[in-house]
Design a protein around this motif. Structure first.
Motif, PDB file in Angstrom:
ATOM      1  N   TRP A   1     -38.666 -30.758 -31.207  1.00 35.04           N
ATOM      2  CA  TRP A   1     -39.059 -31.252 -30.075  1.00 35.04           C
ATOM      3  C   TRP A   1     -39.528 -30.050 -29.015  1.00 35.04           C
ATOM      4  CZ3 TRP A   1     -38.494 -36.490 -30.249  1.00 35.04           C
ATOM      5  CH2 TRP A   1     -37.840 -36.985 -31.075  1.00 35.04           C
ATOM      6  N   ALA A   2     -40.563 -30.425 -28.505  1.00 35.72           N
ATOM      7  CA  ALA A   2     -41.314 -29.297 -27.755  1.00 35.72           C
ATOM      8  C   ALA A   2     -40.407 -29.068 -26.371  1.00 35.72           C
ATOM      9  CB  ALA A   2     -42.901 -29.997 -27.249  1.00 35.72           C
ATOM     10  N   TYR A   3     -40.324 -27.643 -26.511  1.00 37.95           N
ATOM     11  CA  TYR A   3     -39.842 -27.146 -24.911  1.00 37.95           C
ATOM     12  C   TYR A   3     -41.088 -26.054 -24.655  1.00 37.95           C
ATOM     13  CZ  TYR A   3     -36.837 -24.389 -22.072  1.00 37.95           C
ATOM     14  OH  TYR A   3     -36.272 -23.845 -20.744  1.00 37.95           O
TER      15      TYR A   3
ATOM     16  N   SER B   1     -32.473 -25.921 -26.529  1.00 32.75           N
ATOM     17  CA  SER B   1     -31.471 -26.412 -27.020  1.00 32.75           C
ATOM     18  C   SER B   1     -31.794 -26.817 -28.488  1.00 32.75           C
ATOM     19  CB  SER B   1     -31.080 -27.950 -26.297  1.00 32.75           C
ATOM     20  OG  SER B   1     -31.042 -27.624 -24.866  1.00 32.75           O
ATOM     21  N   ALA B   2     -30.701 -27.248 -29.009  1.00 31.33           N
ATOM     22  CA  ALA B   2     -30.872 -27.231 -30.526  1.00 31.33           C
ATOM     23  C   ALA B   2     -31.841 -28.358 -30.974  1.00 31.33           C
ATOM     24  CB  ALA B   2     -29.456 -27.849 -31.089  1.00 31.33           C
ATOM     25  N   GLY B   3     -32.639 -27.990 -32.043  1.00 27.03           N
ATOM     26  CA  GLY B   3     -33.504 -28.908 -32.726  1.00 27.03           C
ATOM     27  C   GLY B   3     -35.001 -28.564 -31.638  1.00 27.03           C
ATOM     28  N   GLU B   4     -35.092 -27.736 -30.727  1.00 27.44           N
ATOM     29  CA  GLU B   4     -36.239 -27.688 -30.254  1.00 27.44           C
ATOM     30  C   GLU B   4     -37.133 -26.739 -30.704  1.00 27.44           C
ATOM     31  OE1 GLU B   4     -35.197 -29.441 -25.839  1.00 27.44           O
ATOM     32  OE2 GLU B   4     -34.822 -27.468 -25.971  1.00 27.44           O
ATOM     33  N   ILE B   5     -38.490 -26.743 -30.447  1.00 28.83           N
ATOM     34  CA  ILE B   5     -39.538 -25.611 -30.595  1.00 28.83           C
ATOM     35  C   ILE B   5     -40.044 -25.179 -29.202  1.00 28.83           C
ATOM     36  CG2 ILE B   5     -41.669 -25.324 -31.432  1.00 28.83           C
ATOM     37  CD1 ILE B   5     -41.076 -27.278 -33.742  1.00 28.83           C
ATOM     38  N   SER B   6     -40.096 -23.729 -29.057  1.00 26.84           N
ATOM     39  CA  SER B   6     -40.611 -23.317 -27.953  1.00 26.84           C
ATOM     40  C   SER B   6     -42.116 -23.370 -28.072  1.00 26.84           C
ATOM     41  CB  SER B   6     -40.097 -21.868 -27.743  1.00 26.84           C
ATOM     42  OG  SER B   6     -40.333 -20.889 -28.862  1.00 26.84           O
ATOM     43  N   VAL B   7     -42.579 -23.880 -27.279  1.00 28.01           N
ATOM     44  CA  VAL B   7     -44.250 -23.975 -27.260  1.00 28.01           C
ATOM     45  C   VAL B   7     -44.811 -22.958 -26.153  1.00 28.01           C
ATOM     46  CG1 VAL B   7     -46.212 -25.439 -27.086  1.00 28.01           C
ATOM     47  CG2 VAL B   7     -43.955 -26.200 -28.252  1.00 28.01           C
ATOM     48  N   TRP B   8     -45.440 -21.884 -26.382  1.00 28.30           N
ATOM     49  CA  TRP B   8     -45.863 -21.154 -25.412  1.00 28.30           C
ATOM     50  C   TRP B   8     -47.468 -21.237 -25.353  1.00 28.30           C
ATOM     51  CZ3 TRP B   8     -42.694 -16.714 -23.986  1.00 28.30           C
ATOM     52  CH2 TRP B   8     -41.244 -16.984 -24.738  1.00 28.30           C
ATOM     53  N   SER B   9     -47.771 -21.248 -23.910  1.00 30.44           N
ATOM     54  CA  SER B   9     -49.262 -21.554 -23.583  1.00 30.44           C
ATOM     55  C   SER B   9     -49.682 -20.598 -22.476  1.00 30.44           C
ATOM     56  CB  SER B   9     -49.414 -23.126 -23.137  1.00 30.44           C
ATOM     57  OG  SER B   9     -50.751 -23.236 -22.442  1.00 30.44           O
ATOM     58  N   GLY B  10     -50.833 -20.345 -22.377  1.00 34.54           N
ATOM     59  CA  GLY B  10     -51.440 -19.173 -21.242  1.00 34.54           C
ATOM     60  C   GLY B  10     -52.716 -18.653 -21.734  1.00 34.54           C
TER      61      GLY B  10
ATOM     62  N   ARG C   1     -29.614 -20.220 -29.738  1.00 41.67           N
ATOM     63  CA  ARG C   1     -29.300 -21.541 -28.845  1.00 41.67           C
ATOM     64  C   ARG C   1     -29.717 -22.581 -29.657  1.00 41.67           C
ATOM     65  NH1 ARG C   1     -28.298 -20.172 -23.979  1.00 41.67           N
ATOM     66  NH2 ARG C   1     -28.640 -22.568 -23.302  1.00 41.67           N
ATOM     67  N   GLY C   2     -30.078 -22.626 -30.946  1.00 47.03           N
ATOM     68  CA  GLY C   2     -30.353 -23.538 -31.792  1.00 47.03           C
ATOM     69  C   GLY C   2     -31.893 -24.189 -31.859  1.00 47.03           C
ATOM     70  N   CYS C   3     -32.753 -23.232 -31.272  1.00 52.26           N
ATOM     71  CA  CYS C   3     -34.120 -23.490 -31.446  1.00 52.26           C
ATOM     72  C   CYS C   3     -34.598 -23.323 -32.778  1.00 52.26           C
ATOM     73  CB  CYS C   3     -34.820 -22.248 -30.733  1.00 52.26           C
ATOM     74  SG  CYS C   3     -36.865 -22.289 -30.560  1.00 52.26           S
ATOM     75  N   VAL C   4     -35.580 -23.951 -33.194  1.00 54.54           N
ATOM     76  CA  VAL C   4     -35.845 -23.979 -34.680  1.00 54.54           C
ATOM     77  C   VAL C   4     -37.237 -23.640 -35.161  1.00 54.54           C
ATOM     78  CG1 VAL C   4     -34.059 -25.832 -35.385  1.00 54.54           C
ATOM     79  CG2 VAL C   4     -36.461 -26.611 -34.717  1.00 54.54           C
ATOM     80  N   GLY C   5     -37.841 -23.029 -34.093  1.00 54.26           N
ATOM     81  CA  GLY C   5     -38.953 -22.151 -34.268  1.00 54.26           C
ATOM     82  C   GLY C   5     -39.877 -22.358 -33.070  1.00 54.26           C
ATOM     83  N   ALA C   6     -41.253 -21.914 -33.222  1.00 50.94           N
ATOM     84  CA  ALA C   6     -42.213 -21.642 -32.091  1.00 50.94           C
ATOM     85  C   ALA C   6     -43.401 -21.874 -32.456  1.00 50.94           C
ATOM     86  CB  ALA C   6     -42.142 -20.121 -31.576  1.00 50.94           C
ATOM     87  N   VAL C   7     -44.236 -22.248 -31.491  1.00 52.82           N
ATOM     88  CA  VAL C   7     -45.730 -22.270 -31.403  1.00 52.82           C
ATOM     89  C   VAL C   7     -46.207 -21.552 -30.498  1.00 52.82           C
ATOM     90  CG1 VAL C   7     -47.805 -23.960 -31.181  1.00 52.82           C
ATOM     91  CG2 VAL C   7     -45.647 -24.693 -32.590  1.00 52.82           C
ATOM     92  N   LEU C   8     -47.194 -20.617 -30.899  1.00 55.40           N
ATOM     93  CA  LEU C   8     -47.619 -19.608 -29.746  1.00 55.40           C
ATOM     94  C   LEU C   8     -49.330 -19.743 -29.580  1.00 55.40           C
ATOM     95  CD1 LEU C   8     -44.971 -18.472 -30.677  1.00 55.40           C
ATOM     96  CD2 LEU C   8     -45.907 -16.317 -29.941  1.00 55.40           C
ATOM     97  N   ASP C   9     -49.842 -20.115 -28.631  1.00 55.49           N
ATOM     98  CA  ASP C   9     -51.270 -19.979 -27.985  1.00 55.49           C
ATOM     99  C   ASP C   9     -51.645 -18.485 -27.579  1.00 55.49           C
ATOM    100  OD1 ASP C   9     -53.897 -20.364 -27.790  1.00 55.49           O
ATOM    101  OD2 ASP C   9     -53.604 -22.382 -26.844  1.00 55.49           O
TER     102      ASP C   9
END
Length: 236
Positions: A64-66, A91-100, A119-127
């Motif tokens: 889930w997108a954070y 939170s658990a099950g979230e993906i950190s989504v980085w933009s800018g 913190r339970g984050c399950v990955g990241a997407v980085l622009d």
């Protein structure tokens, strides 16, 4: 006795965990096809987004997108307190989504990745960029990023908002909108965004397509010809 809303929150989290696990069993290609039928034609992220680390057995990202947003800003060395505060909300099950608008710099490296994972984050997407690729890979933290770079963001790029709608570069459009709570799925074919109101509908139909494709593969291996498969199942 626990309050009823606490129990409801646990139930909602359990449901979200189940949905995430089920998405891990479907492919982005099937999700993309389902979204097309719903007239959501531009949900795929740009092919510039690549999986890190690169693994022979492939990579899968689902959560889930954070959202976290930043911009190129000159500031003294010493840290980005807003980045740290933003990451504390994961939170658990979230993906950190980085933009800018960052170019040539990394948005985070190994230590922040470890903090997010704790913190339970399950990955990241980085622009944007990533560094410490080897070490992040050893920690089993999947990332899709536009590029890799040794150059840090400190003094150059600063977080200015989180949990707000953001945009990422798209595959068939200039940008794809990502809102907090949308769902992100990534695999060897790329990454795609499923809007929150469609998550369960898209999942159910993607599972149906997955089962159909599995049946076709089995029957092809047993001697069914491609022409016979197309006649029986149509386009899949």
């Amino acid at each position: 006795m626990r309050l009823s809303n606490e129990i409801m929150n646990d139930m909602k989290q359990a449901n979200k965990d189940e949905i995430r696990q089920r998405y891990l069993a479907v492919d982005t290609s099937n999700v993309a096809d389902v979204l097309d039928t719903l007239d959501y034609l531009d949900q795929g992220l740009s092919s510039d987004f690549a999986p890190f680390p690169i693994r022979r057995d492939g990579i899968k990202l689902a959560g889930w997108a954070y959202t976290i947003r930043g911009q190129m800003t000159a500031f003294p060395l010493g840290g980005d307190d807003d980045k740290m505060q933003a990451c504390q909300g994961l939170s658990a099950g979230e993906i950190s989504v980085w933009s800018g608008d960052g170019e040539g710099i990394c948005y985070f490296g190994e230590l922040i990745a470890l903090g997010m994972k704790e913190r339970g984050c399950v990955g990241a997407v980085l622009d944007g960029g990533i560094r410490d690729v080897r070490w992040i890979g050893q920690h089993g933290f999947p990332v899709f990023a536009r590029y890799r770079t040794p150059v840090q963001s400190i003094g150059r790029w600063k977080v200015n908002a989180w949990q707000v709608p953001v945009v990422l570069r798209g595959a068939t459009s200039n940008f794809v909108s990502v809102k907090p709570g949308d769902f992100i799925l990534g695999d060897d074919d790329g990454a795609i965004v499923i809007p929150a109101p469609l998550v369960e509908q898209v999942l159910a139909e993607s599972e149906r397509l997955t089962a159909t494709e599995a049946a076709i593969r089995t029957q092809l291996s047993e001697g069914l010809t491609l022409a016979e498969a197309l006649a029986k199942y149509g386009h899949v």
